[in-house]
Design a protein around this motif. Structure first.
Motif, PDB file in Angstrom:
ATOM      1  N   LEU A  95       0.659   3.251   2.010  1.00  5.93           N
ATOM      2  CA  LEU A  95       0.098   3.150   3.352  1.00  5.93           C
ATOM      3  C   LEU A  95      -0.715   1.865   3.508  1.00  5.93           C
ATOM      4  CD1 LEU A  95      -0.404   4.878   5.984  1.00  5.93           C
ATOM      5  CD2 LEU A  95      -2.649   5.281   4.993  1.00  5.93           C
ATOM      6  N   MET A  96      -1.549   1.595   2.514  1.00  7.36           N
ATOM      7  CA  MET A  96      -2.385   0.392   2.598  1.00  7.36           C
ATOM      8  C   MET A  96      -1.517  -0.862   2.634  1.00  7.36           C
ATOM      9  SD  MET A  96      -5.825   1.109   0.372  1.00  7.36           S
ATOM     10  CE  MET A  96      -5.052   1.304  -1.188  1.00  7.36           C
ATOM     11  N   LYS A  97      -0.424  -0.829   1.848  1.00  4.38           N
ATOM     12  CA  LYS A  97       0.450  -1.998   1.857  1.00  4.38           C
ATOM     13  C   LYS A  97       1.184  -2.105   3.186  1.00  4.38           C
ATOM     14  CE  LYS A  97       2.064  -3.602  -2.029  1.00  4.38           C
ATOM     15  NZ  LYS A  97       2.770  -3.753  -3.312  1.00  4.38           N
ATOM     16  N   ALA A  98       1.589  -0.953   3.750  1.00  5.56           N
ATOM     17  CA  ALA A  98       2.254  -0.970   5.058  1.00  5.56           C
ATOM     18  C   ALA A  98       1.321  -1.552   6.112  1.00  5.56           C
ATOM     19  CB  ALA A  98       2.677   0.442   5.449  1.00  5.56           C
ATOM     20  N   MET A  99       0.029  -1.281   5.946  1.00  2.09           N
ATOM     21  CA  MET A  99      -0.941  -1.775   6.923  1.00  2.09           C
ATOM     22  C   MET A  99      -1.359  -3.202   6.636  1.00  2.09           C
ATOM     23  SD  MET A  99      -3.305   1.455   7.437  1.00  2.09           S
ATOM     24  CE  MET A  99      -2.796   2.787   8.494  1.00  2.09           C
ATOM     25  N   GLY A 100      -0.658  -3.850   5.739  1.00  2.33           N
ATOM     26  CA  GLY A 100      -0.881  -5.281   5.556  1.00  2.33           C
ATOM     27  C   GLY A 100      -1.803  -5.650   4.416  1.00  2.33           C
ATOM     28  N   MET A 101      -2.085  -4.708   3.496  1.00  3.32           N
ATOM     29  CA  MET A 101      -2.905  -5.075   2.334  1.00  3.32           C
ATOM     30  C   MET A 101      -1.988  -5.775   1.345  1.00  3.32           C
ATOM     31  SD  MET A 101      -5.800  -2.915   0.627  1.00  3.32           S
ATOM     32  CE  MET A 101      -6.386  -2.985  -1.043  1.00  3.32           C
ATOM     33  N   SER A 102      -2.433  -6.911   0.849  1.00  5.35           N
ATOM     34  CA  SER A 102      -1.572  -7.690  -0.053  1.00  5.35           C
ATOM     35  C   SER A 102      -1.555  -7.062  -1.445  1.00  5.35           C
ATOM     36  CB  SER A 102      -2.076  -9.118  -0.137  1.00  5.35           C
ATOM     37  OG  SER A 102      -3.318  -9.145  -0.792  1.00  5.35           O
ATOM     38  N   SER A 103      -0.505  -7.377  -2.203  1.00  4.48           N
ATOM     39  CA  SER A 103      -0.392  -6.867  -3.572  1.00  4.48           C
ATOM     40  C   SER A 103      -1.594  -7.300  -4.406  1.00  4.48           C
ATOM     41  CB  SER A 103       0.888  -7.370  -4.220  1.00  4.48           C
ATOM     42  OG  SER A 103       1.996  -6.921  -3.486  1.00  4.48           O
ATOM     43  N   GLU A 130      -1.043   6.658  -0.711  1.00  3.25           N
ATOM     44  CA  GLU A 130      -2.187   5.916  -0.189  1.00  3.25           C
ATOM     45  C   GLU A 130      -1.950   4.411  -0.395  1.00  3.25           C
ATOM     46  OE1 GLU A 130      -5.830   7.193  -1.974  1.00  3.25           O
ATOM     47  OE2 GLU A 130      -6.805   5.341  -1.327  1.00  3.25           O
ATOM     48  N   MET A 173      -9.053  -7.733   3.024  1.00  2.00           N
ATOM     49  CA  MET A 173     -10.183  -6.861   2.700  1.00  2.00           C
ATOM     50  C   MET A 173     -11.262  -7.704   2.047  1.00  2.00           C
ATOM     51  SD  MET A 173      -9.530  -3.199   1.007  1.00  2.00           S
ATOM     52  CE  MET A 173     -10.373  -1.750   1.554  1.00  2.00           C
ATOM     53  N   ARG A 174     -12.474  -7.499   2.491  1.00  2.66           N
ATOM     54  CA  ARG A 174     -13.582  -8.272   1.907  1.00  2.66           C
ATOM     55  C   ARG A 174     -13.900  -7.740   0.519  1.00  2.66           C
ATOM     56  NH1 ARG A 174     -17.924  -8.874   6.793  1.00  2.66           N
ATOM     57  NH2 ARG A 174     -16.545  -9.963   8.237  1.00  2.66           N
ATOM     58  N   PRO A 199       6.112  -0.332  -0.496  1.00  2.00           N
ATOM     59  CA  PRO A 199       5.549   0.605   0.477  1.00  2.00           C
ATOM     60  C   PRO A 199       6.552   1.651   0.960  1.00  2.00           C
ATOM     61  CG  PRO A 199       5.664  -1.629   1.357  1.00  2.00           C
ATOM     62  CD  PRO A 199       5.933  -1.715  -0.092  1.00  2.00           C
TER      63      PRO A 199
END
Lengths: 245, 430
Positions: B330-338, B327, B1-2, B423
């Protein structure tokens, strides 16, 4: 052999808790999924089917066993690489939608692209493209909470689809929908499989939905079992039951 | 994410639960508002004191007197000594004390001290009145030390010590009575100063007004340059050598390049020789210390309010993490890092902190400026030049920065909790 399977799992074991409260969710499961296949993971609740999906989708790590995704050994991947793999190669559809409330449909759909760090304009373009495909363009600006169940699930599919994934994992995708809406959602998923060659891994206890898949994997008490009394079988059963590989 | 997307998401998340955010922002608002005001009071008063110090003298100047006689009870009368016993009330010591006069010999001694560049006795002159263009004369006095001071000017320029022309800096209270339209109008005008000599004869001396100054708490009267003082002193003495060889006070210039330690050493040298040397800072140091102390206590109260607000931020964000468990999953499942999840929640804390502090500082500036203007017209009109609330951009920025830092620290715990979330746990629904 590696590249032949998009997912190749051997002897997966997973347990939760310890001591007396220890619960073995999976006791040695091997699953191989070929690109473009549609596979149903069928079982009752508590059978371990969701745990299996979590392991295959790299949302969790197995205690034992090996897992290769797109020819790469999952264990050898860094956290960052796993995140990127999930972000780029996988799409997720959940029974309970998990849409962000008070955020527009378009923003919900483009969440994976936002996480991937894609620029605003490109994000929007691809999001609208997906919404068009799912006939939701007129809802793009609506808040997700204002939609009906079927529309919500279509948004969820849009979100799973927007990053052009190789595999879509669907956990009880029609569980919260009435029969007619559920059928529409199923049609959309299978159409994606046909037209875009996206591999589908569907976790369900719905025999009818399972029957529409190329292949069914039955899970009971943490093990893969040969198909139960339930009649319609897939063309070929490539499942193996047994101990750790 | 930018980063841009993270910030935008954090801002929109902040407004998702409007009531809760508003209440938390209010708590921070109170702290930031108070802190901005107390800082402004400190800055306002300090600036006023600095201006007063400037009115007293330049930084490279010692005011030198003989060491004060500590006439302790029981010592009995001191025997008269013709060479040193002349006493002069110099207004430099505490009330009730007298200072022994400085003689020409003393001036030589002081001048010879290493580090002192020049020493001048302060000659006091007592003019009777001032008039302009033969108008109404007004009673008038001249500040003896004005030649070495920096006036708090409203118009014109400072005195030129080296000029041969007689120059005057007029207190602004004289501008209208003397018949000038404005301070600017007075600059450049020639005024007459009346003075009575020791024989009772009246004289007038002409001087040019070069500047108009605000009245000062610490240096009363008009300012006159050396040329004017000399002219007045000559008129006062009526040409007779009155053999004024004793002065209450002398002004010594020292080397401006001296360090603080060297100045202290120089003072010690002069003290050994029997003189008290004080810089302007010494004279006002105590006042400033008291002001700083009061402002420090007020600031401490404001910081306490901010600490209370910090717990509000922690609470708000913990609730937010709780509510948005899925939420986050979900974001972590979609590959958002800790790390990004952590950043997102930290940013939300910072946004809340920024909102509270920016609004708090803004309202403080608005209300404070109005209050300050009202006070300087009313209650504080006796202290011209005093802006009781002075809002410095640097200190306002500092307050906002400090509050954002406190908010960030408060957000650490909730953000960590969000980042640690598993997640699957978050998405489990069976």
């Amino acid at each position: 052999m590696d590249s032949e399977w998009v997912i190749d799992a051997q002897g997966l074991e997973k347990s939760y808790g310890s001591g007396a409260s220890r619960f073995d969710a999976l006791k040695g499961v091997s699953v191989q999924i070929a690109p473009g296949e549609t596979v149903a993971i069928v079982g009752k609740s508590g059978s371990g089917k969701s745990t299996l999906m979590h392991l295959l989708a790299l949302l969790d790590k197995p205690d034992r066993g090996t897992l290769q995704v797109a020819g790469k050994d999952a264990k050898a991947l860094s956290k960052r690489a796993v995140n990127e793999l999930r972000n780029k190669e996988f799409g997720f559809v959940f029974q309970q939608f998990f849409l962000t409330p008070n955020v527009s449909v378009l923003d919900n759909v483009i969440l994976p692209l936002k996480i991937a760090g894609m620029g605003g304009r490109e994000r929007r373009r691809r999001g609208m493209q997906v919404l068009e495909q799912l006939e939701l363009v007129d809802k793009a600006g609506n808040k997700a909470t204002t939609l009906s169940g079927g529309q919500k699930q279509r948004v969820v599919i849009g979100r799973a689809l927007v990053n052009a994934p190789r595999v879509i994992f669907a956990d009880e995708p029609t569980g919260n929908l009435d029969t007619a809406t559920g059928a529409v959602v199923e049609d959309i998923l299978f159409e994606l499989n046909r037209s875009q060659d996206i591999t589908l891994v569907i976790v369900t206890h719905d025999e009818e939905l399972a029957a529409r898949c190329d292949r069914q994997i039955y899970i009971r008490d943490g093990l893969v079992v040969p198909q139960t009394a339930a009649t319609h079988t897939g063309a070929h059963a490539m499942t193996t039951a047994g101990g750790p590989a | 994410m930018r980063i841009k997307d993270l910030v935008a998401t954090a801002i929109s998340n902040t407004f998702r639960s409007k009531l809760r955010t508003t209440l938390t922002v209010l708590a921070i608002f109170v702290g930031a508002f108070t802190l901005t005001l107390t800082n402004a009071v400190g800055a306002g008063v300090s600036q006023y004191v600095d201006a007063q110090v400037g009115a007293l003298g330049s930084p490279d100047v010692f005011i030198i007197t003989q060491a004060t006689d500590a006439s302790t009870a029981g010592d009995g009368p001191v025997e008269f000594d013709a060479s040193s016993s002349a006493s002069v009330a110099s207004n430099q010591g505490p009330p009730g004390t007298t200072t022994k006069a400085l003689t020409d010999a003393d001036l030589v001694t002081i001048g010879a001290t290493a580090g002192i560049e020049s020493v001048d006795p302060i000659r006091s002159v007592q003019p009777d009145y001032i008039e302009y263009d033969s108008g109404t004369p007004y009673e008038f006095s001249i500040n003896a030390t004005s030649a070495v001071t920096t006036a708090d000017l409203t118009a014109g320029a400072q005195l030129d010590g080296g000029a041969s022309e007689a120059q005057l800096v007029l207190p602004d209270t004289f501008v209208l009575p003397l018949g000038f339209a404005s301070a600017e109008d007075a600059v450049g005008a020639s005024v007459s100063i009346g003075i009575t000599d020791i024989l009772g004869e009246k004289h007038t001396v002409d001087a040019t007004v070069v500047g108009v100054s605000l009245e000062s708490l610490l240096a009363a009267g008009a300012g006159a340059n050396d040329a004017l003082i000399a002219e007045l002193a000559d008129a006062q003495s009526s040409g007779i050598d009155t053999a004024v060889t004793s002065y209450g006070v002398a002004v010594a210039h020292f080397d401006t390049t001296l360090s603080a330690d060297a100045i202290t050493a120089l003072k010690a040298d002069l003290a050994t020789a029997g003189y008290t040397a004080r810089t302007i800072e010494d004279q006002l140091g105590a006042v400033q210390t008291v002001i700083n102390g009061i402002v420090g206590v007020l600031n401490a109260f404001a910081v306490i309010a901010l600490i209370a607000a910090a717990f509000g931020i922690i609470n708000t964000l913990l609730m937010s993490v709780q509510e948005r468990t899925r939420e986050i999953g979900l974001m972590k499942a979609m590959g958002m890092s800790s790390g990004k999840v952590y950043t997102l929640f930290s940013l939300e804390a910072i946004v809340i902190g920024f909102l509270g502090s920016a609004i708090g500082a803004g309202v403080a500036i608005g209300l404070g400026s109005a209050l300050s203007a009202a006070l300087s017209q009313g209650l504080l009109s006796g202290l011209p030049g005093l802006n009781i609330l002075l809002f410095e951009p640097a200190s306002v920025t500092f307050v906002i920065g400090l509050v954002m830092l406190i908010a960030f620290l408060s957000g650490t715990l909730p953000a960590q909790r969000a980042a640690k979330q598993n997640p699957i746990e978050s998405l489990r629904y069976e």
